[in-house]
Design a protein around this motif. Structure first.
Motif, PDB file in Angstrom:
ATOM      1  N   ARG A  79      -4.769  -5.953  -6.500  1.00  0.00           N
ATOM      2  CA  ARG A  79      -4.531  -6.792  -7.455  1.00  0.00           C
ATOM      3  C   ARG A  79      -5.720  -8.159  -7.477  1.00  0.00           C
ATOM      4  O   ARG A  79      -5.989  -8.386  -8.419  1.00  0.00           O
ATOM      5  CB  ARG A  79      -3.083  -7.410  -7.191  1.00  0.00           C
ATOM      6  CG  ARG A  79      -2.182  -6.338  -6.950  1.00  0.00           C
ATOM      7  CD  ARG A  79      -0.762  -7.005  -7.487  1.00  0.00           C
ATOM      8  NE  ARG A  79      -0.514  -8.365  -6.975  1.00  0.00           N
ATOM      9  CZ  ARG A  79      -0.042  -8.431  -5.678  1.00  0.00           C
ATOM     10  NH1 ARG A  79       0.431  -7.585  -4.624  1.00  0.00           N
ATOM     11  NH2 ARG A  79       0.174  -9.684  -5.130  1.00  0.00           N
ATOM     12  N   LEU A  80      -6.129  -8.451  -6.321  1.00  0.00           N
ATOM     13  CA  LEU A  80      -7.367  -9.532  -6.282  1.00  0.00           C
ATOM     14  C   LEU A  80      -8.351  -9.088  -7.031  1.00  0.00           C
ATOM     15  O   LEU A  80      -9.163  -9.931  -7.549  1.00  0.00           O
ATOM     16  CB  LEU A  80      -7.556 -10.104  -4.998  1.00  0.00           C
ATOM     17  CG  LEU A  80      -6.509 -10.760  -4.084  1.00  0.00           C
ATOM     18  CD1 LEU A  80      -6.910 -10.893  -2.527  1.00  0.00           C
ATOM     19  CD2 LEU A  80      -6.264 -12.173  -4.892  1.00  0.00           C
ATOM     20  N   ARG A 125      -6.036 -10.760 -10.148  1.00  0.00           N
ATOM     21  CA  ARG A 125      -5.185 -11.624  -9.474  1.00  0.00           C
ATOM     22  C   ARG A 125      -3.823 -11.938  -9.972  1.00  0.00           C
ATOM     23  O   ARG A 125      -3.506 -13.085 -10.102  1.00  0.00           O
ATOM     24  CB  ARG A 125      -6.213 -12.819  -9.682  1.00  0.00           C
ATOM     25  CG  ARG A 125      -5.759 -13.923  -8.632  1.00  0.00           C
ATOM     26  CD  ARG A 125      -6.881 -15.206  -8.779  1.00  0.00           C
ATOM     27  NE  ARG A 125      -6.212 -16.555  -8.042  1.00  0.00           N
ATOM     28  CZ  ARG A 125      -6.479 -16.886  -6.865  1.00  0.00           C
ATOM     29  NH1 ARG A 125      -7.244 -16.087  -6.021  1.00  0.00           N
ATOM     30  NH2 ARG A 125      -6.076 -17.788  -6.506  1.00  0.00           N
ATOM     31  N   VAL A 126      -2.942 -10.903  -9.964  1.00  0.00           N
ATOM     32  CA  VAL A 126      -1.571 -11.038 -10.139  1.00  0.00           C
ATOM     33  C   VAL A 126      -0.637 -11.368  -8.794  1.00  0.00           C
ATOM     34  O   VAL A 126      -0.920 -11.004  -8.013  1.00  0.00           O
ATOM     35  CB  VAL A 126      -1.174  -9.571 -10.560  1.00  0.00           C
ATOM     36  CG1 VAL A 126       0.438  -9.682 -10.769  1.00  0.00           C
ATOM     37  CG2 VAL A 126      -1.735  -9.218 -11.820  1.00  0.00           C
ATOM     38  N   PRO A 127      -0.210 -12.628  -9.073  1.00  0.00           N
ATOM     39  CA  PRO A 127       0.594 -13.234  -7.944  1.00  0.00           C
ATOM     40  C   PRO A 127       1.904 -12.583  -7.742  1.00  0.00           C
ATOM     41  O   PRO A 127       2.620 -12.076  -8.921  1.00  0.00           O
ATOM     42  CB  PRO A 127       0.528 -14.696  -8.272  1.00  0.00           C
ATOM     43  CG  PRO A 127       0.658 -14.509  -9.757  1.00  0.00           C
ATOM     44  CD  PRO A 127      -0.190 -13.690 -10.242  1.00  0.00           C
ATOM     45  N   VAL A 128       2.599 -13.015  -6.706  1.00  0.00           N
ATOM     46  CA  VAL A 128       3.786 -12.842  -6.656  1.00  0.00           C
ATOM     47  C   VAL A 128       4.626 -13.849  -7.079  1.00  0.00           C
ATOM     48  O   VAL A 128       4.472 -14.831  -7.097  1.00  0.00           O
ATOM     49  CB  VAL A 128       4.293 -12.262  -4.866  1.00  0.00           C
ATOM     50  CG1 VAL A 128       3.555 -11.117  -4.573  1.00  0.00           C
ATOM     51  CG2 VAL A 128       3.871 -13.396  -4.090  1.00  0.00           C
ATOM     52  N   THR A 129       6.050 -13.385  -7.376  1.00  0.00           N
ATOM     53  CA  THR A 129       6.781 -14.283  -7.588  1.00  0.00           C
ATOM     54  C   THR A 129       7.113 -15.291  -6.342  1.00  0.00           C
ATOM     55  O   THR A 129       7.460 -15.084  -5.220  1.00  0.00           O
ATOM     56  CB  THR A 129       8.301 -13.997  -8.075  1.00  0.00           C
ATOM     57  OG1 THR A 129       8.746 -12.846  -7.145  1.00  0.00           O
ATOM     58  CG2 THR A 129       8.148 -13.396  -9.607  1.00  0.00           C
ATOM     59  N   GLY A 140       0.792 -17.465  -4.013  1.00  0.00           N
ATOM     60  CA  GLY A 140       1.001 -16.120  -4.791  1.00  0.00           C
ATOM     61  C   GLY A 140       0.081 -15.086  -4.211  1.00  0.00           C
ATOM     62  O   GLY A 140       0.658 -13.828  -4.641  1.00  0.00           O
ATOM     63  N   VAL A 141      -1.141 -15.500  -4.002  1.00  0.00           N
ATOM     64  CA  VAL A 141      -1.992 -14.442  -3.648  1.00  0.00           C
ATOM     65  C   VAL A 141      -2.374 -14.402  -1.916  1.00  0.00           C
ATOM     66  O   VAL A 141      -3.427 -13.865  -1.850  1.00  0.00           O
ATOM     67  CB  VAL A 141      -3.330 -14.428  -4.590  1.00  0.00           C
ATOM     68  CG1 VAL A 141      -3.029 -13.827  -5.939  1.00  0.00           C
ATOM     69  CG2 VAL A 141      -3.816 -15.757  -4.380  1.00  0.00           C
ATOM     70  N   SER A 142      -1.626 -14.914  -1.258  1.00  0.00           N
ATOM     71  CA  SER A 142      -1.907 -14.932   0.072  1.00  0.00           C
ATOM     72  C   SER A 142      -0.895 -13.791   0.720  1.00  0.00           C
ATOM     73  O   SER A 142       0.292 -13.623   0.243  1.00  0.00           O
ATOM     74  CB  SER A 142      -1.369 -16.421   0.780  1.00  0.00           C
ATOM     75  OG  SER A 142      -0.075 -16.716   0.412  1.00  0.00           O
TER      76      SER A 142
END
Length: 321
Positions: free
Chosen positions: A196-197, A201-205, A218-220
């Motif tokens: 995703r990165l 770069r789609v983050p999680v909720t 959200g991207v860690s």
């Protein structure tokens, strides 16, 4: 300009109030359903023009005409109490006597350890791991779906349940037999994050306003869902995010596994949690420890499992042997 000066509509106010108070999306959806139902029941009158007598009539209707369960009637009452107290600022007070839906006393369905193993053998991959955690750690279905990488402490063999029922945190057991599968699942989450990165770069909720406080959370890896959904979706403000797996997918898989295992009685995901509790009690685990592991507010809730255990509980045996 006149339309801009009008106060927001009632349901907009309800949703805004619930979000300020950090109610879960599921509770928000449920409360909105009952508030709309109440309004329609009384001929689309505004709740501000009604009060305790109208609420009482609605609850009577649910119990007598609709014959809803006691929990359902209480849910409707809670929604209306919230509406009048927190949104309309006109608390209901004592609404008087009304017909209560009957709450039948039923014992939970539980499985033996052997039956649970037969069910688990019918599952594979993440579904197997999720069902194993519900049985081995006593997690609720939604708690399992909401696990993040940061909630798994392999070294201390502890799982942290965050914002569980009642918005409370607790810790529970991490079975040693799950460590290898969990480590594999964390590795999978890391691979998915790397992909995703590389592609947008789609983050999680994230809970509440954490994404504004920590823009990179959200991207860690720590904040990644352990069991993510198969594809991203849009959140309430239109932002593309990755949510956790939907509980219904797990429910279907477990139901099919129980059917394939040929169980004498039908069960559900919650049956695995029930079985966790009864297994611990039958081994002599202190009931208050079981209460804490399950996250029960009241000991009375946990005590129902003592009625399922029969002669093996606490060494008690029938006088006839």
């Amino acid at each position: 300009m006149e339309s801009q000066s009008r106060p927001p509509k009632l349901m907009v106010r309800v949703k805004a109030t619930m979000r300020v108070k950090r109610y879960s999306p599921r509770t928000e959806k449920t409360y909105c359903y009952w508030i709309r139902y109440f309004i329609r029941f009384h001929g689309v009158r505004h709740p501000a023009s009604m009060g305790g007598s109208e609420v009482r009539a609605f609850l009577e209707y649910l119990a007598v005409e609709r014959q809803v369960a006691a929990a359902t009637q209480n849910q409707a009452l809670n929604a209306l109490v919230f509406l009048y107290r927190h949104v309309l600022d006109q608390p209901l007070g004592d609404i008087g006597e009304f017909s209560r839906a009957r709450r039948p006393r039923r014992l939970p369905v539980v499985l033996s350890h052997e039956d649970v193993m037969r069910v688990l053998s019918q599952l594979s991959g993440p579904m197997n791991l999720m069902a194993t955690l519900m049985y081995g750690s006593g997690l609720r279905l939604i708690e399992t779906c909401r696990l993040r990488v940061r909630d798994i402490d392999v070294e201390r063999q502890i799982i942290t349940v965050r914002a569980g029922k009642g918005d409370k945190d607790r810790t529970t057991l991490l079975p040693a037999s799950c460590i290898s599968s969990l480590q594999h699942q964390i590795s999978t989450a890391k691979r998915h994050l790397d992909v995703r990165l590389d592609h947008g770069r789609v983050p999680v909720t994230l809970p509440h306003a954490l994404d504004r406080k920590y823009p990179n959370a959200g991207v860690s890896l720590a904040w990644q869902w352990l069991f993510p959904a198969s594809r991203p979706c849009c959140d309430m403000v239109g932002k593309v995010v990755l949510h956790h797996i939907h509980p219904s997918a797990v429910q279907r898989a477990v139901k099919q596994a129980m059917k394939a295992a040929g169980l004498p009685r039908p069960g559900s995901c919650h049956t695995l949690r029930h079985s966790f509790a009864t297994q611990l009690l039958s081994q002599g685990t202190d009931i208050r420890t079981v209460q804490e592991l399950l996250g029960h507010k009241s000991l009375e809730t946990t005590q129902i499992y003592t009625h399922v255990l029969g002669k093996g509980f606490a060494g008690v045996r029938s006088p006839l042997g």
